[in-house]
Scaffold this active site. Structure first.
Site, PDB file in Angstrom:
ATOM      1  N   ARG A  98      11.136  -6.893   0.961  1.00  0.00           N
ATOM      2  CA  ARG A  98      10.001  -5.946   1.050  1.00  0.00           C
ATOM      3  C   ARG A  98       8.734  -6.651   1.547  1.00  0.00           C
ATOM      4  NH1 ARG A  98      13.886  -3.417  -0.002  1.00  0.00           N
ATOM      5  NH2 ARG A  98      14.131  -1.703  -1.482  1.00  0.00           N
TER       6      ARG A  98
ATOM      7  N   SER B 262       9.948   3.663  -5.038  1.00  0.00           N
ATOM      8  CA  SER B 262       9.743   2.591  -6.019  1.00  0.00           C
ATOM      9  C   SER B 262       8.276   2.175  -6.025  1.00  0.00           C
ATOM     10  CB  SER B 262      10.578   1.367  -5.663  1.00  0.00           C
ATOM     11  OG  SER B 262      11.925   1.739  -5.553  1.00  0.00           O
TER      12      SER B 262
ATOM     13  N   GLU C 154       4.426  -1.982  -4.953  1.00  0.00           N
ATOM     14  CA  GLU C 154       5.018  -1.970  -3.606  1.00  0.00           C
ATOM     15  C   GLU C 154       4.156  -1.223  -2.571  1.00  0.00           C
ATOM     16  OE1 GLU C 154       9.381  -1.175  -3.105  1.00  0.00           O
ATOM     17  OE2 GLU C 154       8.660   0.183  -1.553  1.00  0.00           O
TER      18      GLU C 154
END
Ligand SMILES: Cc1cc2nc3c(=O)[nH]c(=O)nc-3n(C[C@H](O)[C@H](O)[C@H](O)COP(=O)(O)OP(=O)(O)OC[C@H]3O[C@@H](n4cnc5c(N)ncnc54)[C@H](O)[C@@H]3O)c2cc1C
Length: 343
Positions: free
Chosen positions: A164, A238, A334
Site C-alpha cells: 500500500r 480499509s 490508509e
C-alpha cells in the site's frame, strides 16, 4: 476549461463527507490538464488531484483547486504473443479495465477485481487484494509535474512500490498528476489462488478446472458478500493498514495473545490483521456522532450520516490509541486526509 468555485465534494468521496473546495475542474484531456495547471500557477493556487474519492478523508474544506481526473482511453502498445503492453488513461474506471483485459485474453489483474477507483490512483498506494498487487504488472507511469506542467515518465522501479505504498506517497507526494499508466500483462494465465478466502471458495475444484474468469467472478462475489457498498453505507474500504512487524515482535505478541493471526511475508517480517486488533479492543459495531465501525468489518469506518470528517478522524484516533495501549502497535491510516478540521 470550466471552473466551479466553492464546489461541494460530498458526492466526490465514497465516505460522503461534507466539504467544499475553492475550485474544481473535471479534466477530460491532457490539454485541459495543462490549462488547469497553468491557471493554478498563475493564481498561486495549490492543486489536489482526485479520482473517484474512494481513498480520501475530507476533514474540512480545501483551499486548493481540485482536479478530477476523468480522461478516457485504453490501447494496446504491442503484443508479442506472450505479453501485451497497454496504455490506459488515468480517468478510466479500474474495475472496468480489469473486466476488459479478461475479455481480451490479457491476464493477471483478475484478483484485483472490484477495487473502487480510477486507474490513475492505482499506483499511488500500489493497490492490492487477494494475494496480488498492481506493482508487478506496472511498466511505467506517465504524469505532468504540478509546478511546471512538464511531462515525466517513471519506470516501475522508480515508483518504489511497497505494501500500500509508493514514491507518490513520499518523495513525489503532491508533485505529479498521473495521466496514464503502461501495464504489461501475460497472454497465458498464471493464477494466484493462495489467498485463504479465495482458496476456500474454490476448494472444491481442481486447479486445472479454474480459469482467470472464475477467479475474477469469485473475487467479485466474495467482495460483494463481505464489503459494504459505499453507495449504501458510505466508507473508504480499509481505514487502517495492516501492521507489518519484525518476527521477534510478532512472536512476543503471539505468546501474549495466542489467537492473534500472523501472516509471514516474503521479506521475513509478519503481517498482522488490523481488523483483529481493533475487534479485540471492542470497537466493532461502535457508533458515535453519526460515524462508526462497521458491525461486520472492524477495519471499515463508516459514515452513518454525520457527514463530518473531523468526527471520523476523532474516532480513528481513539481506536489507534487503544490498539497502541493494548498491543504496542501504532496503526497507520490508509486513506489520504485533506482539509482543515475547523474549515
Ligand atoms: C469499498 C472499498 C474497498 C476497497 N478495497 C481496496 C482493496 O481491496 N485494495 C486496495 O488497494 N484499495 C482498496 N480500496 C481503496 C481504493 O479503492 C484505492 O485506493 C483506489 O486506488 C483509489 O482510487 P480513487 O480514484 O478513488 O482515488 P482517490 O480516492 O480519488 O485518490 C486517492 C489518492 O490518490 C491521489 N490520486 C488519485 N488520482 C491521481 C492521479 N491521477 N494523479 C496523482 N494522484 C492521484 C489523490 O490525490 C489521493 O491522494 C477500497 C476502497 C473502498 C471504498
Amino acid at each position: 476549461m470550466q471552473i466551479t468555485s466553492d464546489a461541494s465534494l460530498q458526492t466526490r468521496n465514497t465516505l460522503a463527507l461534507c466539504a467544499h473546495s475553492r475550485a474544481l475542474v473535471s479534466i477530460e484531456s491532457e490539454n485541459a490538464l495543462r490549462e488547469a495547471l497553468a491557471w493554478a500557477r498563475a493564481n498561486s493556487t495549490a492543486v489536489t488531484v482526485l479520482g473517484h474519492g474512494s481513498n480520501v478523508v475530507f476533514a474540512g474544506d480545501l483551499s486548493s483547486m481540485v482536479l478530477v481526473q476523468a480522461t478516457r482511453g485504453r490501447h494496446c502498445l504491442d503484443d508479442d504473443g506472450s505479453h501485451v503492453r497497454l496504455r490506459v488513461a488515468a480517468g478510466e474506471n479500474w474495475h472496468h479495465l480489469v473486466e476488459w483485459t479478461l475479455s481480451e485474453g490479457y491476464f493477471g489483474l483478475e484478483n484485483l477485481a472490484l477495487i473502487p477507483g480510477t486507474v490513475g490512483a492505482a499506483p499511488i498506494q500500489n493497490i492490492g487484494a487477494y494475494g496480488v498487487e498492481l506493482g508487478p504488472f506496472m511498466e511505467a507511469v506517465h504524469a505532468l509535474r504540478i509546478d511546471s506542467g512538464e511531462a515525466v515518465t517513471l519506470s516501475s522501479e522508480q515508483c518504489e512500490f511497497g505494501y500500500r505504498d509508493s514514491v507518490f506517497k513520499h518523495r513525489l507526494r503532491d508533485q505529479l498528476v498521473i495521466t496514464a499508466v503502461d501495464l504489461r500483462l501475460p497472454r497465458v494465465a498464471r493464477l494466484q489462488l493462495g489467498y485463504p478466502a479465495l482458496a476456500s471458495a474454490l476448494a472444491l475444484r481442481s486447479e486445472q478446472e479454474i480459469s482467470a474468469r472464475d477467479v475474477f467472478e469469485t473475487v467479485v462475489s466474495i467482495r460483494r458478500s463481505k464489503l459494504p457498498d459505499p453507495a449504501a453505507i458510505p466508507n473508504a474500504g480499509s481505514f487502517f493498514k495492516n501492521p507489518v512487524l519484525q518476527k521477534q515482535q510478532a512472536a512476543r505478541l503471539k505468546a501474549q495473545f495466542p489467537d492473534l493471526p500472523v501472516y509471514p511475508q516474503a521479506d521475513g517480517r509478519d503481517k498482522i490483521p488490523a481488523a483483529w486488533l481493533i475487534e479485540y479492543c471492542g470497537w466493532k459495531g461502535h457508533r458515535e456522532n453519526g460515524v462508526g465501525v462497521h458491525p461486520d468489518h472492524a477495519l471499515v469506518l463508516v459514515n452513518y450520516g454525520g457527514d463530518s470528517g473531523a468526527c471520523l478522524l476523532q474516532l480513528a484516533d481513539r481506536i489507534a490509541v487503544t490498539v497502541r495501549d493494548t498491543f504496542g502497535i501504532t496503526l497507520e491510516i490508509e486513506p489520504r486526509v485533506y482539509g482543515q478540521c475547523n474549515g
